[in-house]
Design an enzyme around this catalytic site. Sequence first.
Site, PDB file in Angstrom:
ATOM      1  N   GLU A 104      -4.314  -5.170 -13.595  1.00  0.00           N
ATOM      2  CA  GLU A 104      -2.844  -5.390 -14.121  1.00  0.00           C
ATOM      3  C   GLU A 104      -1.919  -4.422 -13.336  1.00  0.00           C
ATOM      4  O   GLU A 104      -0.724  -4.787 -13.328  1.00  0.00           O
ATOM      5  CB  GLU A 104      -2.602  -4.850 -15.596  1.00  0.00           C
ATOM      6  CG  GLU A 104      -3.172  -3.393 -15.884  1.00  0.00           C
ATOM      7  CD  GLU A 104      -3.031  -3.013 -17.486  1.00  0.00           C
ATOM      8  OE1 GLU A 104      -2.826  -1.658 -17.491  1.00  0.00           O
ATOM      9  OE2 GLU A 104      -3.312  -3.549 -18.188  1.00  0.00           O
ATOM     10  N   GLU A 157      -9.300 -11.030  -7.077  1.00  0.00           N
ATOM     11  CA  GLU A 157      -8.278 -10.989  -6.112  1.00  0.00           C
ATOM     12  C   GLU A 157      -7.818 -12.408  -5.691  1.00  0.00           C
ATOM     13  O   GLU A 157      -6.415 -12.660  -5.501  1.00  0.00           O
ATOM     14  CB  GLU A 157      -8.746 -10.384  -4.708  1.00  0.00           C
ATOM     15  CG  GLU A 157      -8.631  -8.574  -5.424  1.00  0.00           C
ATOM     16  CD  GLU A 157      -8.519  -7.878  -4.112  1.00  0.00           C
ATOM     17  OE1 GLU A 157      -8.645  -8.325  -2.808  1.00  0.00           O
ATOM     18  OE2 GLU A 157      -8.317  -6.562  -4.394  1.00  0.00           O
ATOM     19  N   ARG A 202       0.896  -1.147   0.133  1.00  0.00           N
ATOM     20  CA  ARG A 202      -0.172  -0.013   0.109  1.00  0.00           C
ATOM     21  C   ARG A 202       0.882   1.354  -0.005  1.00  0.00           C
ATOM     22  O   ARG A 202       1.738   1.601   0.934  1.00  0.00           O
ATOM     23  CB  ARG A 202      -1.030  -0.137   1.239  1.00  0.00           C
ATOM     24  CG  ARG A 202      -2.084  -1.000   1.104  1.00  0.00           C
ATOM     25  CD  ARG A 202      -2.577  -1.029  -0.101  1.00  0.00           C
ATOM     26  NE  ARG A 202      -3.947  -1.932   0.043  1.00  0.00           N
ATOM     27  CZ  ARG A 202      -4.951  -1.854  -0.867  1.00  0.00           C
ATOM     28  NH1 ARG A 202      -4.809  -1.078  -2.123  1.00  0.00           N
ATOM     29  NH2 ARG A 202      -5.843  -2.551  -0.956  1.00  0.00           N
TER      30      ARG A 202
END
Length: 173
Positions: free
Chosen positions: A138, A95, A63
């Site tokens: 992507e 995911e 993150r």
Amino acid sequence: MKFEEKTVDKKLLYKGKIIELNLHRVKLPNGKESSREIVNHPGGVAILTYKNDDTLIMVEQFRKPLEKTILEIPAGKMEKGEKPEVCGRRELEEETGYKAKTFKYLGKIVTSPGFCDEVIYIYEARDLYKGRNDIADEDEFINLKEIKTDKIKDMIKSGEIIDAKTVSSFMFI
């Protein structure tokens, strides 16, 4: 006393791919004026994904705002006009590569209501089966982790799990 604030003026400061930042001029309950910086976000869905009764599938992801990799439950942003359940099922497959026979709504949270209107809908996915694993975004790089449910509370307390939607979702277990 009502604590409502009335917007008297609104100015768009930034419009990006995911968020908008607006400056609101507001009239306060006492009649004075102030300003509010508000981030508008389309909302999202987070999924407690059960591999089996005592194991969750979680995602490990870098993150950028935190400059670190953290552990979270699968989640993602809703597209314009998309229903939360449709988003959740899509994000689960993107995911994790799994689909769920059982997909149950648990509740919702607001993430940072002092400056952001984001709402996250929380679902539980069970009875998993393989879906496609070639449809991930992507620009998203994810490691799947299987975590025993009896370890999660300790991981939250120790700071191993710090993501707010993830921590909040465990209130529904």
